[in-house]
Enzyme design. Structure first.
Site, PDB file in Angstrom:
ATOM      1  N   GLU A 178      -4.002  -9.671   3.709  1.00 40.49           N
ATOM      2  CA  GLU A 178      -4.829  -9.392   4.890  1.00 40.49           C
ATOM      3  C   GLU A 178      -5.969 -10.385   5.066  1.00 40.49           C
ATOM      4  OE1 GLU A 178      -3.627  -7.162   2.830  1.00 40.49           O
ATOM      5  OE2 GLU A 178      -2.820  -5.474   3.961  1.00 40.49           O
ATOM      6  N   GLU A 228       0.837  -1.216   0.000  1.00 40.53           N
ATOM      7  CA  GLU A 228       0.000   0.000   0.000  1.00 40.53           C
ATOM      8  C   GLU A 228       0.865   1.257   0.000  1.00 40.53           C
ATOM      9  OE1 GLU A 228      -2.351  -1.620   3.352  1.00 40.53           O
ATOM     10  OE2 GLU A 228      -4.101  -1.039   2.177  1.00 40.53           O
TER      11      GLU A 228
HETATM   12  N1  COA Z   1       3.660  -7.898  11.887  1.00 44.35           N
HETATM   13  C1  COA Z   1       4.354  -8.286  12.982  1.00 44.35           C
HETATM   14  N2  COA Z   1       5.269  -9.255  12.960  1.00 44.35           N
HETATM   15  C2  COA Z   1       5.519  -9.849  11.795  1.00 44.35           C
HETATM   16  C3  COA Z   1       4.836  -9.502  10.619  1.00 44.35           C
HETATM   17  C4  COA Z   1       3.878  -8.472  10.695  1.00 44.35           C
HETATM   18  N3  COA Z   1       3.196  -8.071   9.627  1.00 44.35           N
HETATM   19  N4  COA Z   1       5.278 -10.280   9.617  1.00 44.35           N
HETATM   20  C5  COA Z   1       6.216 -11.079  10.142  1.00 44.35           C
HETATM   21  N5  COA Z   1       6.360 -10.825  11.456  1.00 44.35           N
HETATM   22  C6  COA Z   1       7.325 -11.447  12.386  1.00 44.35           C
HETATM   23  C7  COA Z   1       6.970 -12.883  12.680  1.00 44.35           C
HETATM   24  O1  COA Z   1       6.085 -12.966  13.779  1.00 44.35           O
HETATM   25  C8  COA Z   1       8.321 -13.467  12.994  1.00 44.35           C
HETATM   26  O2  COA Z   1       8.646 -13.114  14.310  1.00 44.35           O
HETATM   27  P1  COA Z   1       9.480 -14.119  15.234  1.00 44.35           P
HETATM   28  O3  COA Z   1      10.776 -14.316  14.536  1.00 44.35           O
HETATM   29  O4  COA Z   1       9.559 -13.390  16.524  1.00 44.35           O
HETATM   30  O5  COA Z   1       8.663 -15.363  15.315  1.00 44.35           O
HETATM   31  C9  COA Z   1       9.253 -12.713  12.071  1.00 44.35           C
HETATM   32  O6  COA Z   1       8.562 -11.518  11.715  1.00 44.35           O
HETATM   33  C10 COA Z   1       9.620 -13.457  10.806  1.00 44.35           C
HETATM   34  O7  COA Z   1       8.418 -13.917  10.204  1.00 44.35           O
HETATM   35  P2  COA Z   1       8.296 -15.404   9.647  1.00 44.35           P
HETATM   36  O8  COA Z   1       6.916 -15.574   9.140  1.00 44.35           O
HETATM   37  O9  COA Z   1       8.765 -16.365  10.676  1.00 44.35           O
HETATM   38  O10 COA Z   1       9.369 -15.371   8.465  1.00 44.35           O
HETATM   39  P3  COA Z   1       9.256 -15.870   6.977  1.00 44.35           P
HETATM   40  O11 COA Z   1      10.509 -15.470   6.343  1.00 44.35           O
HETATM   41  O12 COA Z   1       8.842 -17.298   6.947  1.00 44.35           O
HETATM   42  O13 COA Z   1       8.056 -15.045   6.313  1.00 44.35           O
HETATM   43  C11 COA Z   1       6.746 -13.111   5.714  1.00 44.35           C
HETATM   44  C12 COA Z   1       8.129 -13.648   6.171  1.00 44.35           C
HETATM   45  C13 COA Z   1       6.805 -11.613   5.744  1.00 44.35           C
HETATM   46  C14 COA Z   1       6.434 -13.614   4.310  1.00 44.35           C
HETATM   47  C15 COA Z   1       5.667 -13.641   6.690  1.00 44.35           C
HETATM   48  O14 COA Z   1       6.064 -13.343   8.016  1.00 44.35           O
HETATM   49  C16 COA Z   1       4.311 -13.046   6.491  1.00 44.35           C
HETATM   50  O15 COA Z   1       3.566 -13.483   5.649  1.00 44.35           O
HETATM   51  N6  COA Z   1       3.954 -12.035   7.317  1.00 44.35           N
HETATM   52  C17 COA Z   1       2.649 -11.480   7.357  1.00 44.35           C
HETATM   53  C18 COA Z   1       2.421 -10.518   6.242  1.00 44.35           C
HETATM   54  C19 COA Z   1       1.044  -9.917   6.373  1.00 44.35           C
HETATM   55  O16 COA Z   1       0.070 -10.562   6.628  1.00 44.35           O
HETATM   56  N7  COA Z   1       1.010  -8.598   6.188  1.00 44.35           N
HETATM   57  C20 COA Z   1      -0.208  -7.900   6.280  1.00 44.35           C
HETATM   58  C21 COA Z   1      -0.431  -7.514   7.681  1.00 44.35           C
HETATM   59  S1  COA Z   1      -1.960  -6.662   7.846  1.00 44.35           S
END
Ligand code: COA
Length: 701
Positions: A126, A106
Site C-alpha cells: 500500500e 490481510e
Molecule cells: N486493483 C485493481 N486492479 C488491479 C489491482 C488492484 N489491486 N492489481 C492489479 N490490477 C489490474 C491491473 O490494473 C491490470 O489491469 P489491466 O490488465 O486492465 O491493465 C491487471 O490487474 C493486471 O495487473 P498487472 O500489474 O498488469 O499484472 P502483473 O502480473 O504485472 O502484476 C500484480 C500483478 C498483482 C503483482 C500487480 O498488478 C500489483 O502489484 N498490483 C497492485 C497490488 C496492490 O497494490 N495491492 C494493494 C492495493 S491497496
C-alpha cells in the site's frame, strides 16, 4: 456474470473460493460475496471448518484500487467481515498462491492458519500507493512476525517469498501448488476442535527497543504522509490492544485515501498500465519473436542495455568496431556487474550466469543472426545513418533494428536501412540496467509486429514503457528542453543555480529528485550542449542568440559538470558547492545579450517558469499526436526524470493547480517579456481545456 465468491462443501469441509479475474481484487462485489458466503458458513454448523482460496493465477492481490476513488468507499464492510471470520470457533485456513498482496494478505492473516505453495509471494504494498494497509494489516502483521519485520514490510512494500514468510512466522506451511487445497483441508481436520490461533490475540513481539527507528527517520524525511501514518499505526499496534489499534489504523487510512499524494499515486498505477495499450494495436498483432539480442556500441549506454537484456536471460552479442573499443566496453559491463554484486543486488552465481550470456565480437557482420539489434553508437546523425545502411544489409530478414537515440529523427535513420518497417527507436535512460523508463519511438513505417515485439522485450527486461512518435527529444527530452531553457534564462537574470534547484527540489512546493542544473551536471553539460548546438545548426532549433547560451558557453569553457569537477556547481568529491565561475559567466552573458540582472526572479516565479512552459510543451506533444495520452507523459517524467510520484507527473500536477492558472501565468509572462521568441505562446489544446474545465492528464488521442 458468475458469482465472484462461492461456497461449496467437500466432505465435511466448506471451501470458499474467490474468482474475480485478473487478480481477484477485493471489489465491492467481492466483499459483498465474502460477507454473504461467510454468513452461510457461520449459520450452517455441518462443516467442521473452512478453507479460503482463490481461482486463477493468484490469490487476492489487494483491494480494488479503482474503488478508492468512489466517494462512498469504505473499508468497513470488509473489516467487519474479517473480524467475524477470525472469531469463528471452527478453524479457518487460507490456501494462498501467486501474489498475496494488500487486502489479500490481510484476509489471509484474519484466517487461523496459512498454507502457500513455494512460489507464493506476500506483501503489503500500500505504501507504494501512498496508503497503509486499511484492513487490520498494520495490527495483525506485527503480532505474527514481530514489530521490526512488520515495519520493514509495511514501510518498503516489498514482497517476501514463501521461504522467508515461513521463517518470519507469516505462514504455517508450504505445499505443492496442485496439492494446496488438500493440504488446507488436512489442516482444517487437524485443527478442528482446538482453540483457533487468532492473530489479533497474540502479543506484539518486539526484539529491539528501537524497532521503529528506521521508519521514524523515513517518516521524518518523506514528503508523502504515508510513512508517518504507517508509523502511527505501528506505534498503536505496539502500545494498544488490538481493538483500539484498528481504530487508529482506520483513521490514518481514511486520511490517506482522500489525500492528494495517494490520489496521485493511484493515478500513476493505472497510468503505467495504460501506457502499454496502443490504440489500433489489437491482440491480433503477433509480436516479432525476440530470443537473442545484439548491442552495437558498448559505451556506457550500450553496456547498460546489454546488461539489462542479459540479466533478464537473453543471450547478448556485444559488438564494437575494433578490439580496444570492445575490451573497454566489456570492462564497462564487468564493472557494472561488480557494482551490483557489491550492493547486494546480484549474487555471485547470478553474476557469473549473466556474464556467461554475453559474447563480445568485433565487426558488424556478427549481428547477422540475432533477432533484435540495438544500435547504441554515439549520438551523431551521419554515423547512425552509415551504420543503419550496413545493418539493413547484414541483419537477417525479419530481425528488428532498433536505434537508441535521445533526440535524432528515427524516420531518417530507418530510411537508410532500406527496410524501414523493421526499424524502431529506443530511448533508454542511463544507467540503462537501473532506470525503469524506456521511451519507444514508433517511426512512420514501423511495422505493428515490430512495435509489439519491442514492447514485449521491454516488459521482459523490466522496463516501464511509453511509446512516442518522432520529434526532437521525443516526449521527455522535448519537455526537458524548455525546462532547461527557463532555468538558464533565470540564471542570466540573476538567479543562482542552487536557488532554482532548491525550488524544484522543495517537497512542499514540488519535490523533484534533482533540480535542472544538478541534473545536467550529472548527465554531462557537454552531452546536453552538443545536442542543443546540433539542433540550432540544423535550423530546427530556436534561432535566438541567447538560447541556452549559458550551457553552450559552459561546454566551450570545459565546465562539463560532475565529471570535470565544475559545472553549474563546483564539486568537492560528490559535494556540490556554489560555483563563482558560473555566476560571472552568467553576468557576462547577460551583458552581451542585453539582459537585465537587477530583478532576479523570486521563488514563485522560478516555480512557474520551470513548470508551466513544460506543461505547455506537453500540450503541443498531445496536439501533434506524439503521445497517445496525457498520462503517458506523466509516466515518462515519473520514471525517467525523478518527478515525484506523489505529485502524479507534470500534467496531473498542473491539473491540480488548475489549467486556468497555468494559462493566466503564461499570458502574464508573455506580456511581461514581450514574447519575442514565442516562448510564452499558449498551446491551443491547453487554452481550450482550461476554458472547458478539462484535464490534460485525462486527455487521449
Ligand atoms: N486493483 C485493481 N486492479 C488491479 C489491482 C488492484 N489491486 N492489481 C492489479 N490490477 C489490474 C491491473 O490494473 C491490470 O489491469 P489491466 O490488465 O486492465 O491493465 C491487471 O490487474 C493486471 O495487473 P498487472 O500489474 O498488469 O499484472 P502483473 O502480473 O504485472 O502484476 C500484480 C500483478 C498483482 C503483482 C500487480 O498488478 C500489483 O502489484 N498490483 C497492485 C497490488 C496492490 O497494490 N495491492 C494493494 C492495493 S491497496
Amino acid at each position: 456474470m458468475s458469482e465472484p465468491v462461492t461456497l461449496r462443501t467437500v466432505g465435511d469441509i466448506a471451501i470458499l473460493t474467490i474468482d474475480n479475474p485478473p487478480v481477484n481484487a477485493l471489489s465491492r462485489q467481492v466483499v459483498e460475496g465474502l460477507v454473504a458466503q461467510l454468513e452461510r458458513f457461520m449459520s450452517d454448523e455441518s462443516a467442521i471448518g473452512l478453507v479460503v482460496c482463490a481461482a486463477g493465477r493468484t490469490f487476492v492481490a489487494g483491494g480494488d484500487i479503482a474503488d478508492f476513488e468512489r466517494p462512498d468507499f469504505s473499508a468497513r464492510p470488509l473489516n467487519d467481515c474479517l473480524l467475524r471470520l477470525e472469531a469463528s470457533e471452527r478453524p479457518v485456513v487460507a490456501a494462498v498462491h501467486g501474489t498475496t498482496l494488500g487486502g489479500g494478505l490481510e484476509l489471509a492473516m484474519a484466517c487461523h492458519h496459512r498454507i502457500a505453495d513455494a512460489e507464493t509471494r506476500f506483501g503489503l504494498p500500500e505504501i507504494k500507493l501512498g496508503l497503509i494497509p486499511g484492513s487490520h494489516g498494520t495490527q495483525r502483521l506485527p503480532r505474527l512476525v514481530g514489530l521490526e519485520a512488520a515495519a520493514d514490510m509495511i514501510a518498503s512494500g516489498r514482497m517476501v517469498g514463501s521461504q522467508e514468510a515461513m521463517s518470519l512466522g507469516l505462514i504455517d506451511s508450504v505445499a505443492p501448488r496442485d496439492g494446496l487445497i488438500d493440504a488446507a483441508m488436512d489442516a482444517v481436520r487437524a485443527l478442528a476442535g482446538k482453540t483457533p490461533r487468532r492473530a489479533a490475540l497474540l502479543p506484539v513481539a518486539s526484539a529491539a527497543p528501537d524497532a521503529l527507528a528506521q521508519l521514524e527517520s523515513k517518516a521524518a524525511r518523506a514528503a508523502d504522509p504515508a510513512p508517518a501514518a504507517a508509523l502511527a499505526a505501528l506505534v498503536a499496534a505496539r502500545d494498544l490492544p488490538f481493538a483500539d489499534g484498528i481504530d487508529v489504523e482506520a483513521s490514518q487510512f481514511h486520511n490517506l485515501v482522500v489525500s492528494p499524494e495517494s490520489r496521485a499515486q493511484r493515478y500513476m498505477f493505472f497510468a503505467e498500465r495504460d501506457a502499454a495499450r496502443i490504440p489500433g494495436l489489437g491482440a491480433e498483432v503477433v509480436p516479432r519473436p525476440i530470443s537473442s539480442v545484439g548491442v552495437l556500441g558498448v559505451g556506457t549506454m550500450g553496456a547498460g542495455i546489454a546488461l539489462a537484456a542479459a540479466l533478464a536471460g537473453f543471450p547478448v552479442t556485444l559488438v564494437e568496431v575494433d578490439q580496444p573499443a570492445l575490451d573497454r566496453g566489456l570492462q564497462n559491463v564487468r564493472n557494472a556487474i561488480a557494482a551490483m554484486v557489491k550492493r547486494g543486488r546480484l549474487d555471485q552465481a547470478a553474476a557469473a550466469e549473466c556474464e556467461g550470456r554475453m559474447t563480445g565480437q568485433v565487426g558488424l557482420e556478427s549481428l547477422g543472426e540475432v533477432d533484435l539489434v540495438i544500435e547504441a553508437v554515439f549520438e551523431d546523425m551521419n554515423l547512425k545513418c552509415e551504420i543503419a545502411q550496413q545493418l539493413g544489409r547484414i541483419c537477417k530478414p525479419g530481425a528488428i533494428i532498433a536505434t537508441n537515440t535521445s533526440t535524432l529523427d528515427v524516420n531518417v535513420i530507418a530510411g537508410r536501412t532500406g527496410r524501414a518497417q523493421d526499424v524502431i527507436g529506443t530511448h533508454f535512460f542511463s544507467p540503462a540496467h537501473v532506470m525503469k523508463l524506456l521511451e519507444i519511438v514508433r517511426g512512420d513505417d514501423t511495422a505493428p509486429e515490430v512495435l509489439r515485439g519491442v514492447m514485449d522485450f521491454a516488459r521482459r527486461i523490466g522496463k516501464t514503457v511509453v511509446v512516442s512518435g518522432v520529434c526532437y527529444g521525443f516526449i521527455g527530452n522535448r519537455m526537458a528542453e524548455v525546462y532547461m531553457r527557463e532555468s538558464e534564462a533565470m540564471q542570466l537574470e540573476g538567479a543562482a543555480p542552487g536557488e532554482i534547484d532548491g525550488v524544484a527540489e522543495a517537497p512542499d512546493r514540488w519535490g523533484m529528485a534533482m533540480g535542472p542544473s544538478r541534473m545536467l551536471d550529472m548527465a554531462g553539460v557537454d552531452v546536453g550542449a552538443r545536442t542543443v548546438i546540433e539542433w540550432i545548426k540544423s535550423g530546427d532549433g530556436p534561432q535566438d542568440p541567447a538560447y541556452r547560451i549559458l550551457c553552450r558557453e559552459m561546454f566551450e569553457a570545459g565546465l562539463h559538470g560532475q565529471k570535470t569537477g565544475q559545472g553549474y556547481y563546483r564539486y568537492e568529491g560528490r559535494k556540490a558547492l556554489p560555483n563563482p565561475a558560473i555566476q560571472s559567466l552568467a553576468a557576462r552573458l547577460a551583458q552581451t545579450h542585453g539582459i537585465a540582472r537587477d530583478k532576479a526572479p523570486d521563488a514563485d516565479e522560478m516555480f512557474e517558469r520551470l513548470l508551466f512552459p513544460m506543461v505547455n510543451e506537453a500540450a503541443r506533444i498531445l496536439e501533434e499526436g506524439i503521445a497517445y495520452r496525457g498520462s503517458d507523459i506523466d509516466v515518462v517524467w515519473a520514471n525517467g526524470y525523478g518527478f515525484p510520484r506523489w505529485r502524479g507527473g507534470p500534467l496531473f500536477m498542473a491539473d491540480e493547480i488548475g489549467l486556468n492558472t497555468v494559462v493566466d501565468r503564461m499570458d502574464h509572462y508573455a506580456e511581461r517579456t514581450g514574447n519575442a521568441q514565442g516562448y510564452w505562446d499558449v498551446a491551443p489544446l491547453l487554452r481550450r481545456l482550461a476554458a472547458e474545465g478539462g484535464r490534460l492528464s485525462d486527455w487521449k488521442n
